[in-house]
Design an enzyme around this catalytic site. Structure first.
Site, PDB file in Angstrom:
ATOM      1  N   GLU A 185     -11.396   4.344  -1.256  1.00 26.56           N
ATOM      2  CA  GLU A 185     -11.686   4.370   0.024  1.00 26.56           C
ATOM      3  C   GLU A 185     -12.779   5.670   0.308  1.00 26.56           C
ATOM      4  O   GLU A 185     -12.434   6.619  -0.392  1.00 26.56           O
ATOM      5  CB  GLU A 185     -10.660   4.531   1.154  1.00 26.56           C
ATOM      6  N   LYS A 235       2.784   3.325  -5.665  1.00 30.53           N
ATOM      7  CA  LYS A 235       2.248   2.351  -6.585  1.00 30.53           C
ATOM      8  C   LYS A 235       3.422   1.838  -7.420  1.00 30.53           C
ATOM      9  O   LYS A 235       3.474   0.941  -7.892  1.00 30.53           O
ATOM     10  CB  LYS A 235       1.321   2.931  -7.225  1.00 30.53           C
ATOM     11  N   ASP A 273       0.907  -1.191   0.060  1.00 25.96           N
ATOM     12  CA  ASP A 273      -0.230   0.110  -0.013  1.00 25.96           C
ATOM     13  C   ASP A 273       0.919   1.374   0.059  1.00 25.96           C
ATOM     14  O   ASP A 273       0.418   2.301   0.414  1.00 25.96           O
ATOM     15  CB  ASP A 273      -1.075   0.008   1.171  1.00 25.96           C
ATOM     16  N   ASP A 324      -3.275  -2.707  -2.528  1.00 24.02           N
ATOM     17  CA  ASP A 324      -4.209  -1.967  -2.458  1.00 24.02           C
ATOM     18  C   ASP A 324      -4.005  -1.203  -3.881  1.00 24.02           C
ATOM     19  O   ASP A 324      -3.000  -1.067  -4.458  1.00 24.02           O
ATOM     20  CB  ASP A 324      -4.226  -0.823  -1.348  1.00 24.02           C
ATOM     21  N   ASN A 325      -4.995  -0.302  -4.382  1.00 20.44           N
ATOM     22  CA  ASN A 325      -4.797   0.703  -5.281  1.00 20.44           C
ATOM     23  C   ASN A 325      -4.379   0.161  -6.709  1.00 20.44           C
ATOM     24  O   ASN A 325      -3.623   1.020  -7.248  1.00 20.44           O
ATOM     25  CB  ASN A 325      -4.027   1.742  -4.589  1.00 20.44           C
TER      26      ASN A 325
HETATM   27  O1  LIG Z   1      -0.439   6.968  -2.940  1.00 21.49           O
HETATM   28  C1  LIG Z   1      -1.034   6.198  -2.195  1.00 21.49           C
HETATM   29  N1  LIG Z   1      -0.474   5.410  -1.076  1.00 21.49           N
HETATM   30  C2  LIG Z   1       0.921   5.551  -0.903  1.00 21.49           C
HETATM   31  C3  LIG Z   1       1.351   6.483  -0.084  1.00 21.49           C
HETATM   32  C4  LIG Z   1       2.625   7.344  -0.517  1.00 21.49           C
HETATM   33  C5  LIG Z   1       2.925   8.441   0.355  1.00 21.49           C
HETATM   34  O2  LIG Z   1       2.575   8.574   1.528  1.00 21.49           O
HETATM   35  C6  LIG Z   1       3.645   7.851   2.374  1.00 21.49           C
HETATM   36  C7  LIG Z   1       4.940   8.542   1.768  1.00 21.49           C
HETATM   37  O3  LIG Z   1       5.091   9.818   2.240  1.00 21.49           O
HETATM   38  C8  LIG Z   1       4.592   8.816   0.217  1.00 21.49           C
HETATM   39  O4  LIG Z   1       4.702  10.029  -0.144  1.00 21.49           O
HETATM   40  C9  LIG Z   1      -2.680   6.180  -2.201  1.00 21.49           C
HETATM   41  C10 LIG Z   1      -3.177   6.989  -2.946  1.00 21.49           C
HETATM   42  C11 LIG Z   1      -4.503   7.027  -2.908  1.00 21.49           C
HETATM   43  N2  LIG Z   1      -5.307   7.936  -3.931  1.00 21.49           N
HETATM   44  O5  LIG Z   1      -6.366   8.047  -4.166  1.00 21.49           O
HETATM   45  O6  LIG Z   1      -4.593   9.129  -4.220  1.00 21.49           O
HETATM   46  C12 LIG Z   1      -5.388   6.099  -2.368  1.00 21.49           C
HETATM   47  C13 LIG Z   1      -4.580   4.982  -1.817  1.00 21.49           C
HETATM   48  O7  LIG Z   1      -5.322   4.112  -1.078  1.00 21.49           O
HETATM   49  C14 LIG Z   1      -3.331   5.231  -1.530  1.00 21.49           C
HETATM   50  O8  LIG Z   1      -2.580   4.158  -0.967  1.00 21.49           O
HETATM   51 MG   LIG Z   2      -3.970   2.490  -0.550  1.00 18.63          MG
END
Ligand SMILES: O=C(NC/C=C/[C@H]1OC[C@H](O)[C@@H]1O)c1cc([N+](=O)[O-])cc(O)c1O
Ligand SMILES: [Mg+2]
Length: 218
Positions: free
Chosen positions: A203, A148, A145, A173-174
């Protein structure tokens, strides 16, 4: 002074959840994110699918890539047997700091080891060290998660480091939103994996989304 979203999520937990009660922590975050502000927790709909996979696999070793505020960490940890080893990686120190407090509020801090995962380059150094640092041979379950675009490289790295075995389960996820097309392409065309997806929604929204389930068969 400015209070960040992650701080507002933590405050919602401390205000509305009961200490030592993981389910109330999950409920508090879902209420905040569905009624007040969207945040990228896996959420309750996909969270129930995650719960069913964790219960079915009943893993002794779990790796989570991408802790964020600890929502899925709490969901997973609350279902694990006491002997289980659970490592969660978050490269962002601010998110890791909030996650530690959310996990502590749920009363699960002794079940979860948060290892501050370094950024992409260093995480490629880090993954080979898991065996020696945590005495883990292979993972029964991996929840992806995090970034990506790192799903594929980190999965290949885990394979190369012998962290995955026949029967290991990867849950991602995603894969639709934001999407991990190279990852999906790789695992679908690989004979090593039996894969299928659970239909769901992004979500706290009505957007189509899947949780991508991978069983390793070879
Ligand atoms: O980027 C996502 N997850 C990874 C997160 C990455 C960032 O957060 C932790 C770190 O600082 C990085 O910059 C994400 C994005 C969406 N979305 O709808 O944009 C939905 C989700 O469930 C997600 O896990
Ligand atoms: Mg996610």
């Amino acid at each position: 002074s400015f209070v960040s979203l992650r701080q507002r999520i933590l405050s919602a937990v401390q205000k509305n959840a009961t200490r030592g009660d993981p389910r109330s922590v999950i409920r508090a975050i879902d209420q905040f994110c569905s009624q007040k502000e969207w945040a990228m927790n896996v959420g309750n709909e996909k969270g129930c699918i995650l719960d069913s996979v964790v219960s079915e696999v009943n893993p002794a070793t779990v790796l989570e890539l991408g802790t964020y505020c600890g929502y899925s960490t709490v969901r997973i940890a609350s279902l694990l047997p006491p002997y289980a080893k659970f490592i969660t990686l978050e490269f962002n120190p601010d998110f890791a700091a909030v996650a530690r407090q959310v996990i502590a509020w749920a009363g699960l801090e002794d079940k979860v080891k948060i290892k501050p995962c370094l950024v992409e380059g260093a995480s490629s150094d880090w993954i080979p060290k898991i065996k020696e640092q945590f005495g883990i041979k292979t993972f029964d379950l991996v929840f992806l998660d995090h970034w990506k675009e790192h799903y594929l490289s980190d999965t290949k790295l885990m394979e190369e480091c012998g962290l995955l075995r026949k029967g290991s389960v990867l849950l991602a996820d995603n894969v639709i939103c934001p999407g991990a097309p190279d990852y999906v392409e790789y695992v679908r065309s690989s004979p090593r994996y039996k894969s299928h997806y659970f239909r769901s929604h992004l979500e706290y929204t009505k957007a189509e989304e899947n949780l991508w389930y991978l069983g390793i068969i070879e």
